[in-house]
Design a protein around this motif. Structure first.
Motif, PDB file in Angstrom:
ATOM      1  N   THR A  90      53.712  34.908  81.593  1.00 16.25           N
ATOM      2  CA  THR A  90      55.159  34.762  81.733  1.00 16.25           C
ATOM      3  C   THR A  90      55.620  33.415  81.171  1.00 16.25           C
ATOM      4  N   ALA A  91      56.567  33.483  80.236  1.00 13.78           N
ATOM      5  CA  ALA A  91      57.040  32.272  79.574  1.00 13.78           C
ATOM      6  C   ALA A  91      58.148  32.639  78.595  1.00 13.78           C
ATOM      7  N   VAL A  92      58.793  31.610  78.060  1.00 10.67           N
ATOM      8  CA  VAL A  92      59.658  31.806  76.899  1.00 10.67           C
ATOM      9  C   VAL A  92      58.777  31.640  75.665  1.00 10.67           C
ATOM     10  N   TYR A  93      58.810  32.619  74.799  1.00  9.18           N
ATOM     11  CA  TYR A  93      57.991  32.610  73.597  1.00  9.18           C
ATOM     12  C   TYR A  93      58.853  32.212  72.393  1.00  9.18           C
ATOM     13  N   TYR A  94      58.344  31.257  71.632  1.00 11.70           N
ATOM     14  CA  TYR A  94      59.048  30.738  70.467  1.00 11.70           C
ATOM     15  C   TYR A  94      58.217  30.977  69.205  1.00 11.70           C
ATOM     16  N   CYS A  95      58.888  31.366  68.134  1.00  6.74           N
ATOM     17  CA  CYS A  95      58.185  31.419  66.856  1.00  6.74           C
ATOM     18  C   CYS A  95      58.561  30.190  66.036  1.00  6.74           C
ATOM     19  N   ASN A  96      57.693  29.837  65.118  1.00  6.71           N
ATOM     20  CA  ASN A  96      57.997  28.764  64.202  1.00  6.71           C
ATOM     21  C   ASN A  96      57.363  29.057  62.854  1.00  6.71           C
ATOM     22  N   ALA A  97      57.894  28.421  61.828  1.00 10.18           N
ATOM     23  CA  ALA A  97      57.403  28.667  60.480  1.00 10.18           C
ATOM     24  C   ALA A  97      57.599  27.425  59.620  1.00 10.18           C
TER      25      ALA A  97
END
Length: 122
Positions: A90-97
């Motif tokens: 359980t968490a906030v999931y962030y993408c990055n590039a």
């Protein structure tokens, strides 16, 4: 201007699955490394998985064997397939590039999405 937009988060029971997507749009020449990180309440953001432009992958020990990162270069999109989910996921999931906005860019710029909530609970 470049934007990363995540989708696919939600509420799932322990043992369930979710698939996150993150689409990059805007002024993009090429995308190098793409990745997913997460941040649980009261904890530091941690790296979950990364994938290079040649699709080489690396995972955090906590998700190995359960999560799979992939990408579609034609769509500038990265995915995170999450199986056998646990409450501790359980968490906030962030993408990055890391993105080169022009062919003349010397180094890539790191962009982040706004995050998507994943909650694993019965």
């Amino acid at each position: 201007q470049v934007q990363l937009v995540e989708s696919g988060g939600g509420l799932v029971q322990p043992g369930g699955s979710l698939r996150l997507s993150c689409a990059a749009s805007g002024s993009i020449f090429s995308i190098n490394v793409m990745g997913w990180s997460r941040q649980a309440p009261g904890k530091q953001r941690e790296l979950v998985a990364v994938i290079t432009s040649s699709s080489s992958t690396t995972y955090a020990d906590s998700v190995k064997g359960r999560f799979t990162i992939s990408r579609d270069n034609a769509k500038n999109t990265v995915y995170l397939q999450m199986n056998s989910l646990k409450p501790e996921d359980t968490a906030v999931y962030y993408c990055n590039a890391d993105i080169l906005v022009t062919p003349y860019s010397a180094i890539p710029t790191n962009y982040w999405g706004q995050g998507t909530q994943v909650t694993v609970s019965s």
